[in-house]
Design a protein around this motif. Structure first.
Motif, PDB file in Angstrom:
ATOM      1  N   TRP A 215      16.740  -1.049   7.020  1.00  0.00           N
ATOM      2  CA  TRP A 215      15.826  -1.077   6.007  1.00  0.00           C
ATOM      3  C   TRP A 215      15.458  -2.296   5.390  1.00  0.00           C
ATOM      4  CZ3 TRP A 215      14.722  -1.828   1.053  1.00  0.00           C
ATOM      5  CH2 TRP A 215      13.359  -1.770   0.519  1.00  0.00           C
ATOM      6  N   ARG A 216      16.647  -2.576   5.065  1.00  0.00           N
ATOM      7  CA  ARG A 216      17.116  -3.863   4.102  1.00  0.00           C
ATOM      8  C   ARG A 216      16.796  -5.215   5.164  1.00  0.00           C
ATOM      9  NH1 ARG A 216      21.856  -4.795  -0.014  1.00  0.00           N
ATOM     10  NH2 ARG A 216      23.060  -4.368   1.820  1.00  0.00           N
ATOM     11  N   ARG A 217      17.397  -5.230   6.225  1.00  0.00           N
ATOM     12  CA  ARG A 217      17.496  -6.230   7.186  1.00  0.00           C
ATOM     13  C   ARG A 217      15.827  -6.613   7.479  1.00  0.00           C
ATOM     14  NH1 ARG A 217      22.191  -4.260   9.254  1.00  0.00           N
ATOM     15  NH2 ARG A 217      21.175  -2.821  10.850  1.00  0.00           N
ATOM     16  N   GLN A 218      15.077  -5.154   7.693  1.00  0.00           N
ATOM     17  CA  GLN A 218      13.559  -5.231   8.198  1.00  0.00           C
ATOM     18  C   GLN A 218      12.759  -6.086   6.895  1.00  0.00           C
ATOM     19  OE1 GLN A 218      11.946  -2.132  10.415  1.00  0.00           O
ATOM     20  NE2 GLN A 218       9.949  -2.503   9.636  1.00  0.00           N
ATOM     21  N   LEU A 219      13.272  -5.702   5.521  1.00  0.00           N
ATOM     22  CA  LEU A 219      12.548  -6.164   4.646  1.00  0.00           C
ATOM     23  C   LEU A 219      12.932  -7.740   4.409  1.00  0.00           C
ATOM     24  CD1 LEU A 219      11.346  -6.044   1.664  1.00  0.00           C
ATOM     25  CD2 LEU A 219      13.329  -5.520   0.640  1.00  0.00           C
ATOM     26  N   HIS A 220      14.089  -8.015   4.722  1.00  0.00           N
ATOM     27  CA  HIS A 220      14.340  -9.649   4.944  1.00  0.00           C
ATOM     28  C   HIS A 220      13.510 -10.258   5.867  1.00  0.00           C
ATOM     29  CE1 HIS A 220      18.734  -9.390   3.061  1.00  0.00           C
ATOM     30  NE2 HIS A 220      17.805  -9.332   2.094  1.00  0.00           N
TER      31      HIS A 220
ATOM     32  N   SER B 207      14.353  -0.504  -3.770  1.00  0.00           N
ATOM     33  CA  SER B 207      13.316  -1.234  -3.146  1.00  0.00           C
ATOM     34  C   SER B 207      12.619  -2.146  -3.797  1.00  0.00           C
ATOM     35  CB  SER B 207      12.148  -0.398  -2.271  1.00  0.00           C
ATOM     36  OG  SER B 207      11.381   0.396  -3.319  1.00  0.00           O
ATOM     37  N   GLN B 208      12.267  -1.868  -5.052  1.00  0.00           N
ATOM     38  CA  GLN B 208      11.479  -2.850  -6.060  1.00  0.00           C
ATOM     39  C   GLN B 208      12.688  -3.837  -6.467  1.00  0.00           C
ATOM     40  OE1 GLN B 208      10.175  -0.223  -9.217  1.00  0.00           O
ATOM     41  NE2 GLN B 208       8.447   0.695  -7.770  1.00  0.00           N
ATOM     42  N   ALA B 209      13.790  -3.391  -6.508  1.00  0.00           N
ATOM     43  CA  ALA B 209      14.779  -4.462  -7.059  1.00  0.00           C
ATOM     44  C   ALA B 209      14.865  -5.482  -5.779  1.00  0.00           C
ATOM     45  CB  ALA B 209      16.164  -3.729  -7.508  1.00  0.00           C
ATOM     46  N   ILE B 210      15.267  -5.026  -4.549  1.00  0.00           N
ATOM     47  CA  ILE B 210      15.457  -5.819  -3.551  1.00  0.00           C
ATOM     48  C   ILE B 210      14.315  -6.646  -3.135  1.00  0.00           C
ATOM     49  CG2 ILE B 210      16.096  -6.094  -1.287  1.00  0.00           C
ATOM     50  CD1 ILE B 210      17.608  -3.417  -1.548  1.00  0.00           C
TER      51      ILE B 210
ATOM     52  N   PHE C 164       5.000  -4.460   9.412  1.00  0.00           N
ATOM     53  CA  PHE C 164       4.929  -3.765   7.949  1.00  0.00           C
ATOM     54  C   PHE C 164       6.187  -3.259   7.850  1.00  0.00           C
ATOM     55  CE2 PHE C 164       4.132  -0.235  10.946  1.00  0.00           C
ATOM     56  CZ  PHE C 164       4.744   1.015  10.524  1.00  0.00           C
ATOM     57  N   LEU C 165       6.547  -2.859   6.739  1.00  0.00           N
ATOM     58  CA  LEU C 165       7.781  -2.205   6.337  1.00  0.00           C
ATOM     59  C   LEU C 165       7.588  -1.119   5.781  1.00  0.00           C
ATOM     60  CD1 LEU C 165      11.049  -2.328   5.865  1.00  0.00           C
ATOM     61  CD2 LEU C 165      10.535  -3.305   3.632  1.00  0.00           C
ATOM     62  N   PRO C 166       8.161   0.358   6.379  1.00  0.00           N
ATOM     63  CA  PRO C 166       7.971   1.454   5.455  1.00  0.00           C
ATOM     64  C   PRO C 166       8.484   1.731   4.311  1.00  0.00           C
ATOM     65  CG  PRO C 166       9.540   1.668   7.545  1.00  0.00           C
ATOM     66  CD  PRO C 166       8.757   0.424   7.376  1.00  0.00           C
ATOM     67  N   MET C 167       7.813   2.107   3.312  1.00  0.00           N
ATOM     68  CA  MET C 167       8.341   2.169   1.847  1.00  0.00           C
ATOM     69  C   MET C 167       8.650   3.650   1.469  1.00  0.00           C
ATOM     70  SD  MET C 167       8.861  -0.871   0.915  1.00  0.00           S
ATOM     71  CE  MET C 167       8.584  -1.329  -0.763  1.00  0.00           C
ATOM     72  N   PRO C 168       9.780   3.982   0.892  1.00  0.00           N
ATOM     73  CA  PRO C 168      10.078   5.233   0.452  1.00  0.00           C
ATOM     74  C   PRO C 168       9.507   5.650  -0.615  1.00  0.00           C
ATOM     75  CG  PRO C 168      12.050   3.832  -0.183  1.00  0.00           C
ATOM     76  CD  PRO C 168      11.018   2.827   0.512  1.00  0.00           C
ATOM     77  N   GLN C 169       9.237   6.807  -0.808  1.00  0.00           N
ATOM     78  CA  GLN C 169       8.541   7.500  -1.886  1.00  0.00           C
ATOM     79  C   GLN C 169       9.523   8.088  -3.124  1.00  0.00           C
ATOM     80  OE1 GLN C 169       5.406   6.981  -2.282  1.00  0.00           O
ATOM     81  NE2 GLN C 169       5.754   5.811  -0.400  1.00  0.00           N
ATOM     82  N   ASP C 170      10.917   8.415  -2.682  1.00  0.00           N
ATOM     83  CA  ASP C 170      11.907   8.979  -3.804  1.00  0.00           C
ATOM     84  C   ASP C 170      11.747   7.964  -4.900  1.00  0.00           C
ATOM     85  OD1 ASP C 170      14.238  11.015  -4.384  1.00  0.00           O
ATOM     86  OD2 ASP C 170      15.060   8.879  -4.381  1.00  0.00           O
ATOM     87  N   ALA C 171      11.907   8.352  -6.026  1.00  0.00           N
ATOM     88  CA  ALA C 171      11.940   7.539  -7.311  1.00  0.00           C
ATOM     89  C   ALA C 171      13.392   6.630  -7.094  1.00  0.00           C
ATOM     90  CB  ALA C 171      12.043   8.449  -8.497  1.00  0.00           C
ATOM     91  N   ARG C 172      14.487   7.347  -6.583  1.00  0.00           N
ATOM     92  CA  ARG C 172      15.527   6.236  -6.836  1.00  0.00           C
ATOM     93  C   ARG C 172      15.514   5.288  -5.734  1.00  0.00           C
ATOM     94  NH1 ARG C 172      19.101  11.916  -5.825  1.00  0.00           N
ATOM     95  NH2 ARG C 172      17.105  12.254  -5.032  1.00  0.00           N
ATOM     96  N   LEU C 173      14.941   5.452  -4.710  1.00  0.00           N
ATOM     97  CA  LEU C 173      14.804   4.626  -3.419  1.00  0.00           C
ATOM     98  C   LEU C 173      13.915   3.783  -3.784  1.00  0.00           C
ATOM     99  CD1 LEU C 173      15.001   6.925  -0.318  1.00  0.00           C
ATOM    100  CD2 LEU C 173      16.840   5.339  -1.148  1.00  0.00           C
TER     101      LEU C 173
ATOM    102  N   VAL D  78       0.896  -1.356   0.100  1.00  0.00           N
ATOM    103  CA  VAL D  78       0.025   0.069  -0.012  1.00  0.00           C
ATOM    104  C   VAL D  78       1.047   1.300   0.161  1.00  0.00           C
ATOM    105  CG1 VAL D  78      -1.813  -1.162   1.449  1.00  0.00           C
ATOM    106  CG2 VAL D  78      -0.130   0.086   2.551  1.00  0.00           C
ATOM    107  N   PRO D  79       0.434   2.326  -0.214  1.00  0.00           N
ATOM    108  CA  PRO D  79       1.284   3.513  -0.207  1.00  0.00           C
ATOM    109  C   PRO D  79       2.026   3.801   0.921  1.00  0.00           C
ATOM    110  CG  PRO D  79      -0.867   4.188  -1.400  1.00  0.00           C
ATOM    111  CD  PRO D  79      -0.993   2.513  -0.845  1.00  0.00           C
ATOM    112  N   GLY D  80       3.268   3.680   0.692  1.00  0.00           N
ATOM    113  CA  GLY D  80       4.101   4.132   1.906  1.00  0.00           C
ATOM    114  C   GLY D  80       4.600   2.843   2.944  1.00  0.00           C
ATOM    115  N   ALA D  81       3.891   1.666   2.495  1.00  0.00           N
ATOM    116  CA  ALA D  81       4.389   0.446   3.518  1.00  0.00           C
ATOM    117  C   ALA D  81       3.994  -1.004   2.722  1.00  0.00           C
ATOM    118  CB  ALA D  81       3.465   0.484   4.651  1.00  0.00           C
ATOM    119  N   LEU D  82       4.836  -1.841   3.165  1.00  0.00           N
ATOM    120  CA  LEU D  82       4.711  -3.171   2.744  1.00  0.00           C
ATOM    121  C   LEU D  82       4.042  -4.009   3.957  1.00  0.00           C
ATOM    122  CD1 LEU D  82       5.102  -5.304   0.177  1.00  0.00           C
ATOM    123  CD2 LEU D  82       7.316  -5.858   1.232  1.00  0.00           C
ATOM    124  N   TRP D  83       2.822  -4.359   4.038  1.00  0.00           N
ATOM    125  CA  TRP D  83       2.159  -5.072   5.192  1.00  0.00           C
ATOM    126  C   TRP D  83       2.395  -6.600   4.885  1.00  0.00           C
ATOM    127  CZ3 TRP D  83       0.278  -2.743   9.576  1.00  0.00           C
ATOM    128  CH2 TRP D  83       0.262  -1.487   9.570  1.00  0.00           C
ATOM    129  N   MET D  84       2.526  -7.174   6.057  1.00  0.00           N
ATOM    130  CA  MET D  84       2.778  -8.784   6.055  1.00  0.00           C
ATOM    131  C   MET D  84       1.432  -9.510   6.709  1.00  0.00           C
ATOM    132  SD  MET D  84       4.313 -11.697   6.041  1.00  0.00           S
ATOM    133  CE  MET D  84       3.956 -13.322   6.372  1.00  0.00           C
TER     134      MET D  84
END
Length: 264
Positions: free
Chosen positions: A206-211, A164-167, A151-160, A55-61
């Motif tokens: 952030w990457r550890r929390q995504l993992h 995040s999409q790649a990881i 949940f994991l907060p997701m960045p909005q900056d295009a570069r980030l 969802v906008p701004g976050a990835l929920w589990m």
């Protein structure tokens, strides 16, 4: 009512009754529902396997027998593990006093059974009927369920977002922030500053929390600790177990078994 696949018509489901439950059996591979939104609120539930909701701004589990509450009008996409058994609870606007923001709700065994039973009934029913009375009790119970913050907060900056999409697509991607800065023609300091400002976490945290979010999804779907460890790029299962225990206070096998025992 069982639906083995998700049709486009379900993306904007508008129940004419307070609540409708749909069951979806995922095939023997991961399944992703693209970004969509609907007027009704939606509770995404995993009876078996697991789901992540973007969802906008976050990835929920969504762990087993829990649900992610997505208020009406919120753009979102869902990705489930292979062979998952899912339930989607569509709740009409104003039918229940549920939160105005996304959250994870832990479901009691009784409520889980009620949702499964409702999914086997016709999607329309008369006011005052037995199904209508069940629906209102279900909604009353749902409003009392405790919330969790998986949940994991997701960045909005295009570069980030590109990072995040790649990881997210390949959690074993171990490129450093310096590597990404070089690829994106910016500085490591800029990326880390943006990541902290937009997610509240450094890039490494952030990457550890995504993992950990991915690990919960895969473990709940039946993957082994060893398989998840290597899929996430850890050098050994023991290194993954150490990181998981730091995040959740228990080794992965214990965490999953304890949760299933409570929910069953």
């Amino acid at each position: 009512m069982q639906r083995p696949v998700f049709g486009r018509q379900d993306f904007d489901y508008k129940p004419s009754v307070p609540v409708v439950a749909l069951r979806v059996d995922v095939q023997a591979r991961e399944h992703e529902i693209p970004i969509h939104q609907h007027e009704s609120g939606q509770l995404v539930i995993a009876l078996r396997g697991a789901v992540t909701c973007d969802v906008p701004g976050a990835l929920w589990m969504v762990p087993p027998q829990a649900g992610v509450w997505i208020p009406g009008g919120t753009p979102h996409s869902n990705r489930s593990t292979a062979n998952a058994v899912l339930f989607f609870l569509f709740i009409a606007p104003g039918a229940a006093a549920l939160p105005a923001r996304c959250c994870t709700l832990r479901l009691s065994p009784m409520l889980s059974e009620m949702i499964q039973y409702l999914a086997g009934l016709p999607p329309t029913y008369e006011p005052g009927s037995a199904t209508d009375r069940l629906a209102h009790v279900l909604l009353d119970q749902l409003c009392t369920m405790p919330a969790e913050e998986l949940f994991l907060p997701m960045p909005q900056d295009a570069r980030l977002r590109r990072i995040s999409q790649a990881i997210t697509l390949d959690p074993s991607d171990r490129r450093t922030l310096s590597d990404w800065a070089h690829e994106l023609a910016t500085s490591e300091r800029t990326l880390n500053r943006l990541c902290t400002a937009q997610t509240g976490l450094s890039f490494g945290r952030w990457r550890r929390q995504l993992h950990m979010i991915v690990a919960l999804r895969e473990l709940s779907g039946g993957a082994t600790v060893q398989q998840v460890a290597y899929d996430l790029g850890y050098e050994s299962p023991s290194a993954f177990i150490t990181m998981f225990k730091k995040a959740f206070g228990k080794p992965p096998a214990t965490y999953i078994s304890d949760r299933l025992r409570v929910e069953n």
